[in-house]
Write an enzyme that holds these catalytic residues in place. Structure first.
Site, PDB file in Angstrom:
ATOM      1  N   PRO A  51       0.820  -1.211   0.000  1.00  0.00           N
ATOM      2  CA  PRO A  51       0.000   0.000   0.000  1.00  0.00           C
ATOM      3  C   PRO A  51       0.855   1.263   0.000  1.00  0.00           C
ATOM      4  O   PRO A  51       1.138   1.824   1.049  1.00  0.00           O
ATOM      5  CB  PRO A  51      -0.792  -0.120   1.296  1.00  0.00           C
ATOM      6  CG  PRO A  51       0.120  -0.897   2.197  1.00  0.00           C
ATOM      7  CD  PRO A  51       0.906  -1.808   1.326  1.00  0.00           C
ATOM      8  N   CYS A  52       1.257   1.698  -1.162  1.00  0.00           N
ATOM      9  CA  CYS A  52       2.117   2.867  -1.238  1.00  0.00           C
ATOM     10  C   CYS A  52       1.363   4.121  -0.793  1.00  0.00           C
ATOM     11  O   CYS A  52       1.972   5.126  -0.480  1.00  0.00           O
ATOM     12  CB  CYS A  52       2.639   3.040  -2.659  1.00  0.00           C
ATOM     13  SG  CYS A  52       1.355   3.005  -3.908  1.00  0.00           S
ATOM     14  N   HIS A  53       0.050   4.034  -0.781  1.00  0.00           N
ATOM     15  CA  HIS A  53      -0.717   5.215  -0.365  1.00  0.00           C
ATOM     16  C   HIS A  53      -0.638   5.418   1.144  1.00  0.00           C
ATOM     17  O   HIS A  53      -1.073   6.439   1.654  1.00  0.00           O
ATOM     18  CB  HIS A  53      -2.164   5.074  -0.827  1.00  0.00           C
ATOM     19  CG  HIS A  53      -2.856   3.879  -0.281  1.00  0.00           C
ATOM     20  ND1 HIS A  53      -2.839   2.645  -0.901  1.00  0.00           N
ATOM     21  CD2 HIS A  53      -3.575   3.727   0.845  1.00  0.00           C
ATOM     22  CE1 HIS A  53      -3.533   1.792  -0.158  1.00  0.00           C
ATOM     23  NE2 HIS A  53      -3.988   2.413   0.906  1.00  0.00           N
TER      24      HIS A  53
END
Length: 103
Positions: A51-53
Site C-alpha cells: 500500500p504505497c498510499h
DNA sequence: GCTTTGACTCTCG
DNA sequence: TCGAGAGCCAAAG
C-alpha cells in the site's frame, strides 16, 4: 534481495489504519535513500499488496500521489485512507502523529 | 560508466 | 510561514 524488495517488504508490514514516512523506511533499511524509496513505491509491482498510499512525507503531507501525480485515482486512495481511520485534510494527514506507524 | 531524474528531507533566509 | 537550495541514494537512459 534488492533494495526495492526490502522497501516493499517493509511496506507490507504497515498495518491497516496506519501510515509511515519515507524517512522511517529508509532509516529502517539503514540507508538515506529516501528518494529511492519513493522510486520503489512508484514502481510498486506488488500493489495493492504494498500500500504505497500509506506512505507519506515526513511532514505528514501525502506526497507526490496527492497533488502532483495522477490527480484522480489518487482521491480514491485518499478516500481509502480516510476509511482506515486516517484523516486526510487538504492533501495532508490531519492526525498524522496518531496514525504514524513506528516500526 | 557517467548523467539525469525522482511519490524525499533538512536547513537557511 | 513559505520558498529556495543543497544533500542524499538508487534506478534508468
Amino acid at each position: 534481495m534488492n533494495f526495492e524488495e526490502k522497501v516493499w517488504k517493509l511496506m507490507e508490514r504497515i498495518p491497516k489504519g496506519r501510515v509511515t514516512t519515507y524517512g522511517q523506511i529508509a532509516k529502517k533499511l539503514d540507508t538515506k535513500a529516501y528518494r529511492a524509496v519513493g522510486n520503489a513505491c512508484r514502481k510498486n509491482p506488488y500493489a495493492p499488496g504494498v500500500p504505497c498510499h500509506r506512505v507519506v512525507r515526513s511532514d505528514g503531507s501525502v506526497g507526490g500521489f496527492g497533488g502532483k501525480i495522477s490527480g484522480k485515482n489518487v482521491k480514491e486512495k485518499i478516500q481509502r485512507l480516510r476509511e482506515e481511520n486516517v484523516e486526510v485534510k487538504n492533501g495532508k494527514i490531519a492526525n498524522f502523529k496518531e496514525v504514524l506507524f513506528n516500526f
